[in-house]
Scaffold this active site. Structure first.
Site, short mmCIF file in Angstrom:
data_model
loop_
_atom_site.label_atom_id
_atom_site.label_comp_id
_atom_site.label_asym_id
_atom_site.label_seq_id
_atom_site.Cartn_x
_atom_site.Cartn_y
_atom_site.Cartn_z
N ASP A 120 23.50 -10.00 6.50
CA ASP A 120 22.55 -11.01 6.95
C ASP A 120 23.32 -12.32 7.01
O ASP A 120 23.72 -12.86 5.98
CB ASP A 120 21.39 -11.09 5.94
CG ASP A 120 20.42 -12.24 6.26
OD1 ASP A 120 20.68 -13.02 7.19
OD2 ASP A 120 19.40 -12.34 5.55
N TYR B 106 18.22 -19.58 9.66
CA TYR B 106 17.96 -19.64 8.23
C TYR B 106 18.99 -18.85 7.43
O TYR B 106 19.23 -17.68 7.69
CB TYR B 106 16.54 -19.13 7.89
CG TYR B 106 16.22 -19.50 6.48
CD1 TYR B 106 15.96 -20.81 6.14
CD2 TYR B 106 16.30 -18.56 5.46
CE1 TYR B 106 15.76 -21.20 4.83
CE2 TYR B 106 16.10 -18.92 4.15
CZ TYR B 106 15.82 -20.24 3.83
OH TYR B 106 15.64 -20.61 2.54
N GLN C 94 24.79 -16.32 4.76
CA GLN C 94 24.39 -16.12 3.35
C GLN C 94 25.04 -14.91 2.67
O GLN C 94 25.27 -14.94 1.47
CB GLN C 94 22.87 -16.05 3.22
CG GLN C 94 22.23 -14.78 3.76
CD GLN C 94 20.78 -14.64 3.30
OE1 GLN C 94 20.03 -15.61 3.26
NE2 GLN C 94 20.39 -13.42 2.96
N GLY D 268 41.00 -7.70 2.54
CA GLY D 268 41.37 -6.30 2.80
C GLY D 268 40.25 -5.29 2.74
O GLY D 268 40.29 -4.28 3.41
N ASN D 269 39.23 -5.55 1.92
CA ASN D 269 38.11 -4.61 1.83
C ASN D 269 36.81 -5.39 1.70
O ASN D 269 36.71 -6.30 0.89
CB ASN D 269 38.30 -3.68 0.62
CG ASN D 269 37.35 -2.50 0.67
OD1 ASN D 269 36.13 -2.67 0.77
ND2 ASN D 269 37.89 -1.30 0.61
N ASP E 159 15.39 -3.14 5.34
CA ASP E 159 15.34 -4.59 5.10
C ASP E 159 14.32 -4.87 4.01
O ASP E 159 13.29 -4.20 3.93
CB ASP E 159 14.98 -5.34 6.39
CG ASP E 159 15.14 -6.85 6.22
OD1 ASP E 159 16.08 -7.27 5.51
OD2 ASP E 159 14.33 -7.60 6.80
N TYR F 189 20.70 -14.87 -7.33
CA TYR F 189 19.99 -14.31 -6.18
C TYR F 189 20.51 -14.91 -4.89
O TYR F 189 20.48 -16.11 -4.69
CB TYR F 189 18.48 -14.55 -6.29
CG TYR F 189 17.77 -13.90 -5.13
CD1 TYR F 189 17.72 -12.51 -5.03
CD2 TYR F 189 17.20 -14.65 -4.12
CE1 TYR F 189 17.12 -11.90 -3.97
CE2 TYR F 189 16.57 -14.04 -3.04
CZ TYR F 189 16.54 -12.66 -2.97
OH TYR F 189 15.94 -12.05 -1.90
N LYS G 145 18.57 -10.06 -0.50
CA LYS G 145 18.46 -8.68 -0.93
C LYS G 145 19.51 -7.84 -0.24
O LYS G 145 19.99 -8.18 0.84
CB LYS G 145 17.04 -8.17 -0.64
CG LYS G 145 16.51 -7.25 -1.70
CD LYS G 145 16.67 -7.77 -3.11
CE LYS G 145 16.40 -6.69 -4.14
NZ LYS G 145 16.73 -7.15 -5.49
N SER H 192 22.56 22.74 10.97
CA SER H 192 23.67 23.65 10.68
C SER H 192 24.26 23.49 9.28
O SER H 192 25.38 23.02 9.11
CB SER H 192 24.80 23.47 11.70
OG SER H 192 24.31 23.49 13.00
N ARG I 45 11.27 -12.86 -1.65
CA ARG I 45 12.22 -13.48 -2.59
C ARG I 45 12.93 -12.43 -3.44
O ARG I 45 13.40 -12.73 -4.54
CB ARG I 45 11.50 -14.49 -3.50
CG ARG I 45 10.87 -15.64 -2.73
CD ARG I 45 10.00 -16.52 -3.58
NE ARG I 45 9.29 -17.49 -2.75
CZ ARG I 45 9.79 -18.67 -2.41
NH1 ARG I 45 10.97 -19.03 -2.82
NH2 ARG I 45 9.09 -19.48 -1.64
N ASP J 87 6.81 -11.94 4.15
CA ASP J 87 8.20 -11.55 4.47
C ASP J 87 8.41 -10.04 4.34
O ASP J 87 9.49 -9.59 3.94
CB ASP J 87 9.21 -12.29 3.58
CG ASP J 87 9.40 -13.74 3.99
OD1 ASP J 87 8.76 -14.18 4.97
OD2 ASP J 87 10.18 -14.44 3.32
MG LIG Z 1 17.55 -8.65 5.08
#
Ligand SMILES: [Mg+2]
Length: 373
Positions: free
Chosen positions: A13, A92, A96, A105-106, A133, A230, A233, A244, A267, A288
């Protein structure tokens, strides 16, 4: 011997449009440009760019194996480029999920989520890419158990000789950073002890006990564990092989006809039903949410992604959506009360501890109760 192909699904995101509901088309277009360039350069065999809610999902095929630095660099650079577009549009939470300035590298542990699987293509190779999501990696525990261990969901476990021996589950402890492997069906009670607690234990991958081939892999990053606070998410992804010797497409999708409760709504602090939706419906707005899951099917053809088939667009999932909305109505009425709000220990990485700090000085000890009888 057929050449091996790797399917890498990497998501992040890097800016919501509007709020946490969707990805702006300009970001998807930028990602598509970079994926097309990587195909032309020969780095990728094929790619498909989509979104689930506010997360960009890069579905890529290549011949470099999982955890390849060049593929991870490509995904990282793509998210950085999309972040630039997001900042320009003041979307928004621009950038983030990119928790660091320097790629090393990873991509694991740097914010984005990744599920990668190397396989030898069968004569026909149907795969399903799941993208969620407003939830966390443990959201896949329940459906993966249903698909690969529950004969009431997957008839093939009973009637297909190639599935009758069952499957092997690799489970990760996200808190203590350990892994453990269980054989189903013999060890399902032990398996359920752990995966019934999806905030801590996640099914990372599933293997056939008949062929030892990989059947499913999930992303198990927990953003809050990485960042210590936080930051949004995890919104996990998962790749499942079908037919198969593996569950049929209908057996892979069947668990989502019963919306199970997952953590991550509003949230990142509330439980809600995981609602199966088409890509077009993957724009969470109600508080949300509620949490969404999208399932795109592809046939692999020499690494080409033939598809997608947007499975949850089917009216057969209308009832599941209705059930999810009824559950959402019920839970919303609880407001700030558990079990709609997450239990306190799960709120550790949210803004709640700051409120608790402020209350600290107002607490007085209770009078001790007499213990002598
Ligand atoms: Mg999301």
């Amino acid at each position: 011997m057929a050449q091996k192909i790797t399917v890498s699904v990497i998501k992040a995101d890097v800016g919501g449009f509007v709020g946490h509901s969707d990805v702006h088309p300009a970001l998807l277009n930028r990602a598509r440009e970079l994926m097309s360039a990587a195909i032309e350069q020969g780095l990728l065999v094929d790619a498909y760019v989509t979104h689930a809610g506010d997360d960009i999902n890069l579905i890529m095929t290549h011949r470099r194996g999982p955890d390849n630095p060049d593929i991870h660099q490509l995904a990282w650079d793509t998210f950085v480029a999309c972040t630039a577009v997001a900042k320009d549009l003041k979307l928004y939470g621009a950038g983030q999920d990119l928790l660091t300035d320097a790629f090393s590298g990873n991509i694991r542990g740097m914010g984005p989520g990744a599920a990668e699987m190397e396989l030898t293509e069968r004569d026909s190779e149907p795969i399903v890419v799941f993208m969620a999501d407003k939830t966390e990696p443990g959201a896949w525990n329940w459906p993966l158990y249903k698909m690969f261990a529950d004969p009431f969901n997957t008839a093939g476990l009973v009637i297909d000789p190639k599935m009758h021996k069952g499957f092997r589950f690799e489970v990760h402890d996200l808190i203590d950073k350990k892994r453990v492997v269980f054989d189903a069906p013999e060890e399902i009670y032990d398996l359920l002890v752990l995966i019934g607690s999806p905030g801590r234990f996640c099914i990372k991958s599933v293997y056939s006990r008949t062929t030892d081939e990989i059947g499913a892999v999930s992303s198990t990053e927990r953003l809050s564990m990485i960042a210590g606070r936080y930051v949004g998410k995890d919104d996990p992804v998962m790749i499942v092989r079908s037919q198969s010797g593996f569950p049929a497409i209908g057996e892979v999708l069947e668990p989502f006809a019963m919306p199970h409760l997952v953590a991550g709504w509003m949230r990142g602090s509330h439980n809600g039903p995981l609602m199966p939706v088409s890509v077009a419906q993957a724009t969470p707005t109600r508080f949300d949410g509620p949490p969404r899951v999208v399932a795109l099917g592809f046939q692999l053809a020499g690494g080409r992604l033939v598809g997608p088939q947007d499975f949850f667009a089917d009216i057969a999932f209308d009832e599941a959506r209705r059930t999810a909305l009824q559950m959402a109505n019920y839970l919303r009425r609880l407001g700030p009360f558990e079990p709609h709000r997450l239990p306190l220990d799960e709120m550790e990485y949210t803004t709640l501890p700051h409120v608790m700090e402020r209350l600290e000085s107002r607490f007085e000890p209770l009078q001790p109760i007499r213990t002598e009888l």
